[in-house]
Motif scaffolding. Structure first.
Motif, PDB file in Angstrom:
ATOM      1  N   LEU A  71     -27.682  14.868 -16.880  1.00 30.68           N
ATOM      2  CA  LEU A  71     -26.911  14.714 -18.010  1.00 30.68           C
ATOM      3  C   LEU A  71     -26.991  16.288 -18.607  1.00 30.68           C
ATOM      4  CD1 LEU A  71     -24.822  13.644 -19.980  1.00 30.68           C
ATOM      5  CD2 LEU A  71     -26.914  12.748 -21.417  1.00 30.68           C
ATOM      6  N   MET A  72     -28.235  16.634 -18.785  1.00 32.87           N
ATOM      7  CA  MET A  72     -28.427  18.021 -19.256  1.00 32.87           C
ATOM      8  C   MET A  72     -27.760  19.107 -18.335  1.00 32.87           C
ATOM      9  SD  MET A  72     -30.445  17.907 -22.007  1.00 32.87           S
ATOM     10  CE  MET A  72     -31.342  19.428 -22.367  1.00 32.87           C
ATOM     11  N   GLY A  73     -27.735  18.744 -17.139  1.00 35.70           N
ATOM     12  CA  GLY A  73     -26.853  19.684 -16.384  1.00 35.70           C
ATOM     13  C   GLY A  73     -25.427  19.907 -16.506  1.00 35.70           C
ATOM     14  N   VAL A  74     -24.934  18.681 -16.383  1.00 37.93           N
ATOM     15  CA  VAL A  74     -23.610  18.663 -16.511  1.00 37.93           C
ATOM     16  C   VAL A  74     -23.155  19.069 -18.081  1.00 37.93           C
ATOM     17  CG1 VAL A  74     -21.523  17.004 -16.864  1.00 37.93           C
ATOM     18  CG2 VAL A  74     -23.158  16.577 -15.123  1.00 37.93           C
ATOM     19  N   VAL A  75     -23.932  19.001 -19.082  1.00 38.78           N
ATOM     20  CA  VAL A  75     -23.511  19.515 -20.275  1.00 38.78           C
ATOM     21  C   VAL A  75     -23.745  20.900 -20.604  1.00 38.78           C
ATOM     22  CG1 VAL A  75     -23.704  19.301 -22.608  1.00 38.78           C
ATOM     23  CG2 VAL A  75     -23.531  17.335 -21.317  1.00 38.78           C
ATOM     24  N   ASN A  76     -25.002  21.367 -20.209  1.00 32.57           N
ATOM     25  CA  ASN A  76     -25.416  22.551 -20.551  1.00 32.57           C
ATOM     26  C   ASN A  76     -25.480  24.012 -19.470  1.00 32.57           C
ATOM     27  OD1 ASN A  76     -25.999  21.811 -23.301  1.00 32.57           O
ATOM     28  ND2 ASN A  76     -28.002  21.014 -22.396  1.00 32.57           N
ATOM     29  N   GLU A  77     -25.265  23.141 -18.316  1.00 34.92           N
ATOM     30  CA  GLU A  77     -25.167  23.948 -17.051  1.00 34.92           C
ATOM     31  C   GLU A  77     -23.884  24.247 -16.707  1.00 34.92           C
ATOM     32  OE1 GLU A  77     -27.875  23.808 -13.701  1.00 34.92           O
ATOM     33  OE2 GLU A  77     -29.707  23.290 -15.260  1.00 34.92           O
ATOM     34  N   ALA A  78     -23.178  23.071 -16.340  1.00 33.86           N
ATOM     35  CA  ALA A  78     -21.720  23.192 -15.644  1.00 33.86           C
ATOM     36  C   ALA A  78     -20.646  23.397 -16.964  1.00 33.86           C
ATOM     37  CB  ALA A  78     -21.316  21.683 -15.261  1.00 33.86           C
ATOM     38  N   GLY A  79     -21.282  23.290 -18.317  1.00 35.21           N
ATOM     39  CA  GLY A  79     -20.555  23.434 -19.461  1.00 35.21           C
ATOM     40  C   GLY A  79     -19.310  22.465 -19.598  1.00 35.21           C
ATOM     41  N   VAL A  80     -19.538  21.353 -18.840  1.00 32.44           N
ATOM     42  CA  VAL A  80     -18.672  20.082 -19.315  1.00 32.44           C
ATOM     43  C   VAL A  80     -19.128  19.555 -20.529  1.00 32.44           C
ATOM     44  CG1 VAL A  80     -17.736  17.906 -18.561  1.00 32.44           C
ATOM     45  CG2 VAL A  80     -18.170  19.733 -16.962  1.00 32.44           C
ATOM     46  N   LYS A  81     -18.396  19.543 -21.661  1.00 34.03           N
ATOM     47  CA  LYS A  81     -18.884  19.007 -23.035  1.00 34.03           C
ATOM     48  C   LYS A  81     -17.983  17.788 -23.614  1.00 34.03           C
ATOM     49  CE  LYS A  81     -21.236  22.599 -23.983  1.00 34.03           C
ATOM     50  NZ  LYS A  81     -22.998  22.336 -24.358  1.00 34.03           N
ATOM     51  N   PRO A  82     -18.333  16.605 -22.913  1.00 26.86           N
ATOM     52  CA  PRO A  82     -17.621  15.440 -23.453  1.00 26.86           C
ATOM     53  C   PRO A  82     -17.289  15.143 -24.646  1.00 26.86           C
ATOM     54  CG  PRO A  82     -19.354  14.978 -21.691  1.00 26.86           C
ATOM     55  CD  PRO A  82     -19.559  16.163 -22.263  1.00 26.86           C
ATOM     56  N   PHE A  83     -18.113  15.348 -25.861  1.00 23.48           N
ATOM     57  CA  PHE A  83     -18.176  14.958 -27.048  1.00 23.48           C
ATOM     58  C   PHE A  83     -17.096  15.391 -27.860  1.00 23.48           C
ATOM     59  CE2 PHE A  83     -20.518  14.111 -31.265  1.00 23.48           C
ATOM     60  CZ  PHE A  83     -20.103  13.048 -31.623  1.00 23.48           C
ATOM     61  N   GLN A  84     -16.429  16.599 -27.444  1.00 22.65           N
ATOM     62  CA  GLN A  84     -15.387  17.033 -28.540  1.00 22.65           C
ATOM     63  C   GLN A  84     -14.209  16.513 -27.839  1.00 22.65           C
ATOM     64  OE1 GLN A  84     -14.124  21.278 -26.608  1.00 22.65           O
ATOM     65  NE2 GLN A  84     -15.997  20.901 -25.088  1.00 22.65           N
ATOM     66  N   TYR A  85     -14.131  15.796 -26.696  1.00 21.59           N
ATOM     67  CA  TYR A  85     -12.901  15.009 -26.484  1.00 21.59           C
ATOM     68  C   TYR A  85     -12.695  13.484 -26.593  1.00 21.59           C
ATOM     69  CZ  TYR A  85     -12.826  19.097 -23.241  1.00 21.59           C
ATOM     70  OH  TYR A  85     -12.782  20.175 -22.799  1.00 21.59           O
ATOM     71  N   VAL A  86     -13.810  12.757 -27.366  1.00 23.86           N
ATOM     72  CA  VAL A  86     -13.908  11.548 -27.667  1.00 23.86           C
ATOM     73  C   VAL A  86     -12.759  11.001 -28.661  1.00 23.86           C
ATOM     74  CG1 VAL A  86     -15.736   9.768 -28.812  1.00 23.86           C
ATOM     75  CG2 VAL A  86     -16.451  11.506 -27.169  1.00 23.86           C
ATOM     76  N   SER A  87     -12.514  11.673 -29.547  1.00 22.01           N
ATOM     77  CA  SER A  87     -11.496  11.435 -30.490  1.00 22.01           C
ATOM     78  C   SER A  87     -10.247  12.337 -30.280  1.00 22.01           C
ATOM     79  CB  SER A  87     -11.961  11.687 -31.932  1.00 22.01           C
ATOM     80  OG  SER A  87     -12.954  10.753 -32.167  1.00 22.01           O
ATOM     81  N   ASP A  88     -10.419  13.619 -29.841  1.00 19.96           N
ATOM     82  CA  ASP A  88      -9.284  14.375 -29.796  1.00 19.96           C
ATOM     83  C   ASP A  88      -8.497  14.419 -28.429  1.00 19.96           C
ATOM     84  OD1 ASP A  88     -10.173  15.565 -32.082  1.00 19.96           O
ATOM     85  OD2 ASP A  88     -11.426  17.351 -31.512  1.00 19.96           O
TER      86      ASP A  88
ATOM     87  N   ALA B 186     -15.698  10.790 -13.584  1.00 16.78           N
ATOM     88  CA  ALA B 186     -16.137  11.513 -12.553  1.00 16.78           C
ATOM     89  C   ALA B 186     -17.789  11.381 -12.433  1.00 16.78           C
ATOM     90  CB  ALA B 186     -15.820  13.028 -12.792  1.00 16.78           C
ATOM     91  N   VAL B 187     -18.520  11.289 -13.587  1.00 15.80           N
ATOM     92  CA  VAL B 187     -19.891  11.390 -13.776  1.00 15.80           C
ATOM     93  C   VAL B 187     -20.297  10.078 -13.320  1.00 15.80           C
ATOM     94  CG1 VAL B 187     -21.793  10.997 -15.647  1.00 15.80           C
ATOM     95  CG2 VAL B 187     -20.038  13.096 -15.742  1.00 15.80           C
ATOM     96  N   GLY B 188     -19.631   9.071 -13.520  1.00 14.12           N
ATOM     97  CA  GLY B 188     -19.884   7.683 -13.067  1.00 14.12           C
ATOM     98  C   GLY B 188     -19.772   7.536 -11.646  1.00 14.12           C
ATOM     99  N   SER B 189     -19.020   8.036 -10.979  1.00 17.66           N
ATOM    100  CA  SER B 189     -18.665   7.974  -9.509  1.00 17.66           C
ATOM    101  C   SER B 189     -19.885   8.824  -8.992  1.00 17.66           C
ATOM    102  CB  SER B 189     -17.280   8.958  -9.116  1.00 17.66           C
ATOM    103  OG  SER B 189     -16.442   8.486  -9.595  1.00 17.66           O
ATOM    104  N   VAL B 190     -20.467   9.967  -9.611  1.00 10.32           N
ATOM    105  CA  VAL B 190     -21.961  10.448  -9.064  1.00 10.32           C
ATOM    106  C   VAL B 190     -22.881   9.493  -9.107  1.00 10.32           C
ATOM    107  CG1 VAL B 190     -23.291  12.542  -9.478  1.00 10.32           C
ATOM    108  CG2 VAL B 190     -20.851  12.870  -9.601  1.00 10.32           C
ATOM    109  N   ASP B 191     -23.002   8.947 -10.311  1.00  9.76           N
ATOM    110  CA  ASP B 191     -23.945   8.189 -10.425  1.00  9.76           C
ATOM    111  C   ASP B 191     -23.864   7.174 -11.708  1.00  9.76           C
ATOM    112  OD1 ASP B 191     -26.793   7.166 -11.725  1.00  9.76           O
ATOM    113  OD2 ASP B 191     -27.596   7.781  -9.910  1.00  9.76           O
ATOM    114  N   MET B 192     -23.870   5.858 -11.410  1.00  5.72           N
ATOM    115  CA  MET B 192     -23.389   5.111 -12.551  1.00  5.72           C
ATOM    116  C   MET B 192     -24.310   4.944 -13.818  1.00  5.72           C
ATOM    117  SD  MET B 192     -21.537   1.375 -11.657  1.00  5.72           S
ATOM    118  CE  MET B 192     -21.520   1.603 -10.206  1.00  5.72           C
ATOM    119  N   SER B 193     -25.672   5.226 -13.296  1.00  6.00           N
ATOM    120  CA  SER B 193     -26.528   5.361 -14.675  1.00  6.00           C
ATOM    121  C   SER B 193     -26.301   6.550 -15.486  1.00  6.00           C
ATOM    122  CB  SER B 193     -27.908   5.465 -14.057  1.00  6.00           C
ATOM    123  OG  SER B 193     -28.671   4.050 -13.591  1.00  6.00           O
ATOM    124  N   LEU B 194     -26.008   7.533 -14.626  1.00  6.33           N
ATOM    125  CA  LEU B 194     -25.516   8.778 -15.460  1.00  6.33           C
ATOM    126  C   LEU B 194     -24.246   8.517 -16.510  1.00  6.33           C
ATOM    127  CD1 LEU B 194     -25.895  11.904 -15.980  1.00  6.33           C
ATOM    128  CD2 LEU B 194     -24.335  12.276 -14.011  1.00  6.33           C
ATOM    129  N   GLY B 195     -23.455   7.917 -15.661  1.00  8.84           N
ATOM    130  CA  GLY B 195     -22.196   7.303 -16.504  1.00  8.84           C
ATOM    131  C   GLY B 195     -22.448   6.606 -17.768  1.00  8.84           C
TER     132      GLY B 195
END
Length: 690
Positions: A103-120, A131-140
């Motif tokens: 999770l840290m890698g997706v957000v802070n290394e890959a730069g995918v920031k999901p939180f900004q899209y939750v409402s917007d 996509a994240v759940g396809s990689v690993d369901m626990s991660l999703g």
């Protein structure tokens, strides 16, 4: 003249001899007679032409505008940090730490920031989640806990002061959090939770208390190891002028720190224990929380729907406890939307693995001829092709649900809020139950190789199984749908208007409940059976009859059993009603998606798949239609025959249909599910050490 008309002139003795001869000397498989049109769209041609499916074009239509951000997630785990991919065997504690690093890698290394899209931009958020759940369901799920549940509760139930204080910390994972609603004794009945938040006017604080063991918060994701905050749902208690009496203002949400931000030590008054090893999703650290008079500032009340002033005065824009409670839960419906959509993603992976393997696995065949693929067997087609059709149907239904949800977040329209609440409950329940069953079917369809852990059916099945329970038990959610249907039914007789999703009932109640047309009940030509109007009419008719009969039964039993007893007496009927309605909505969405598809070849393929979905569902419930003479015997046989042949047709484009899901081999991660048949067995044998 139809085939049934000509056969009716045949003498009974001659017909019996002919049937017996066919049993003793069955003919080789042949296309159905010319009375059945084999074109994906209406035509008089008697020969089927395989639709020319352009995988790229169909995939583009399916994946929409958010393909790039999904590819960014996939590329990160495949090319940037392949070391973060989950191994087949891993201990629970190691898995939890790996999941956190992912999770840290997706957000802070890959730069995918999901939180900004939750409402917007919910569509983009759920695309990331898929996509994240396809990689690993626990991660999703861990991502969902952080951003949709914990983060979503802060921005949806709080006000500007909460967003300003917590948004960035939640976004960058500095403020890892939990969603503490479920208790040991209460899950689905949220109004029955027992945790208490008592306002202390002397210190301007709330005191969070777990009054008994039954009120311990249970199954709380992120709590056992990583969480630093929790959104705690508790009954808000306000003192009165009589110091011994408090007023219960109903369930509210509070931000409660549970660990020190610097030392990560558990804070005073908070007890955290580990829920331990689970059937699946062991990368998620579920824990149990007990609060012993934990004090939090008054500002930690998430006060969008109810607030307490410094002097202890309670104010709310909503007049009653029930309305405040409904508004609170209404803002949390995104979790159900996400689960329904993610469950379709799981079904896509399972269907892809099973169908690709069924195409390459050869077994038996005519004497002295090459073996044939197991997907050439009717039994395998019967298992997998309706499932593939359902996967496409569910995809379009859940995409439409997300669009409605996004519109609801923008407009806050009351009717749309109610519509999304009921629709998300129904789709989450129906889709997750179907996927759970299908995962076992896919495993069995792949024989012994499906039992190998490396081919993923075991982990997919175990990780997905809880989807039927969390964010609302499926049986409870279907009851909500049935209750909403009955409410709409009552509104009709009061001259009210139907909510958006129930519009078809306006016509159904007036038209479909009359005596079935004896002419149309006997029509059996393919043009008729593949007509969307016939299919929708059949689905709507069934729902309308179930709704009317449920209302009559409830009214009858209420006189002797009371409302609760009557509901319980009719419960199985009500669950069937809810499922019937959801199937109708799914079919409506599929038909609309076909109309909106810009590519003619893709439309033809989707029409074929949609027809299989519709006719398979009608055949599965043919007893209901026969009991009320909606379908005559000859028409029932034609439906069965055509559904079987549509499975055969879909089989011919099954590879293209699963390829259009556009899931790379490194995402599928199952040797028998590789795109290249030559590589499937090679990777499998290498895994075993050859």
């Amino acid at each position: 003249m139809s085939s049934s008309s000509s056969s009716s002139d045949e003498q009974p003795t001659t017909r019996r001899i002919r049937h017996l001869t066919l049993h003793l000397n069955p003919p080789p498989p042949q296309p159905p007679p010319s009375t059945i049109n084999l074109q994906p769209c209406s035509s008089s041609s008697s020969r089927a032409r395989k639709p020319n499916v352009n995988v790229t074009t169909l995939s583009s239509y399916l994946r929409g505008n958010n393909r790039d951000i999904q590819e960014k997630v996939f590329d990160y785990f495949n090319n940037v940090r392949p070391d973060l991919q989950t191994p087949i065997e891993i201990l629970k504690d190691d898995y939890r730490e790996l999941c956190m690093r992912q999770l840290m890698g997706v957000v802070n290394e890959a730069g995918v920031k999901p939180f900004q899209y939750v409402s917007d931009d919910p569509m983009k958020y759920f695309a990331i989640a898929e996509a994240v759940g396809s990689v690993d369901m626990s991660l999703g799920i861990k991502m969902g806990v952080q951003y949709s549940l914990w983060g979503g509760s802060v921005i949806n139930l709080g006000t500007k002061k909460h967003r300003d204080k917590y948004f960035e910390g939640i976004n960058n994972l500095e403020y890892l959090g939990c969603f503490a609603m479920t208790e040991l004794h209460h899950g689905s009945n949220v109004q029955g939770i027992q945790t208490i938040a008592t306002f202390d006017p002397l210190t301007d604080e709330f005191v969070i208390t777990t009054p008994n063991d039954g009120a311990i918060k249970w199954w709380i994701g992120n709590a056992a190891v990583h969480g630093k905050f929790a959104t705690v749902f508790a009954k808000l208690m306000l003192p009165t002028h009589d110091s011994k009496v408090v007023s219960d203002m109903g369930v509210h949400a509070f931000i409660v720190p549970i660990r020190d931000l610097k030392t990560h030590q558990t804070l005073p008054g908070v007890e955290i224990n580990d829920c331990g090893h689970k059937v699946g999703l062991n990368g998620v650290d579920n824990g149990a929380l007990r609060f012993r008079d934990v004090r939090i500032p008054r500002d930690n009340l998430l006060n969008r729907f109810g607030d307490v002033s410094r002097d202890g005065t309670y104010t709310s824009p909503l007049p009653t406890i029930n309305k405040r409670f409904a508004a609170t839960l209404g803002e949390l419906v995104g979790g159900r939307v996400g689960l329904a959509y993610t469950s379709v993603g799981v079904l896509k992976i399972a269907a892809t693995i099973a169908i690709r393997y069924s195409l390459i696995r050869q077994q038996f065949g005519p004497p002295k001829q090459p073996e044939i693929s197991i997907l050439d067997y009717q039994s395998q087609q019967h298992k997998l092709m309706p499932m593939l059709a359902s996967t496409y149907a569910f995809h379009f239904a859940t995409v439409n649900l997300i669009k409605k949800y996004a519109e609801m977040k923008k407009t806050h329209d009351e009717q749309l809020v109610a519509d999304v609440h009921a629709l998300s409950a129904g789709l989450k329940s129906y889709v997750t139950s179907y996927t759970a069953k299908s995962l076992s079917v896919c495993r069995e369809a792949c024989g012994g190789h499906g039992y190998a852990a490396v081919n993923r059916f075991g982990s997919l099945r175990n990780d997905h199984d809880i989807f039927q329970t969390f964010e609302g038990d499926n049986t409870v959610l279907l009851q909500q749908v049935a209750g909403d249907l009955l409410k709409q039914y009552q509104e009709k007789f009061r001259g009210g208007t139907f909510a958006v999703t129930w519009n078809y009932l306006r016509e159904s109640m007036n038209t479909y409940l009359s005596q079935p047309n004896p002419v149309t009940s006997r029509w059996e030509g393919e043009d008729h059976l593949r007509d969307p109007k016939f299919q929708l009419d059949a689905f709507r008719y069934r729902t309308s009859r179930l709704l009317q009969s449920a209302a009559v039964r409830l009214r009858k039993h209420s006189k002797t059993l009371g409302s609760f007893g009557a509901w319980n007496r009719c419960l199985n009927h009500l669950l069937t009603l809810a499922e019937s309605h959801i199937e109708t909505v799914i079919l409506e969405n599929f038909i609309e998606a076909i109309k909106s598809c810009p590519d003619a070849n893709s439309r033809a393929a989707l029409k074929l798949v949609c027809d299989l979905y519709a006719l398979n569902r009608i055949w599965n419930d043919i007893g209901t239609y026969r009991n009320v003479d909606y379908v005559a015997p000859n028409k029932a046989k034609a439906i069965h025959k055509l559904a079987d042949y549509l499975s055969f047709q879909v089989k011919d484009i099954a590879k293209e249909l699963v390829d259009a899901f556009d899931l790379p081999d490194h995402v599928i991660r199952a040797p028998i599910g590789r795109q290249s048949p030559g590589e499937a067995y090679a990777e499998y044998t290498q895994y075993a050490g050859f």
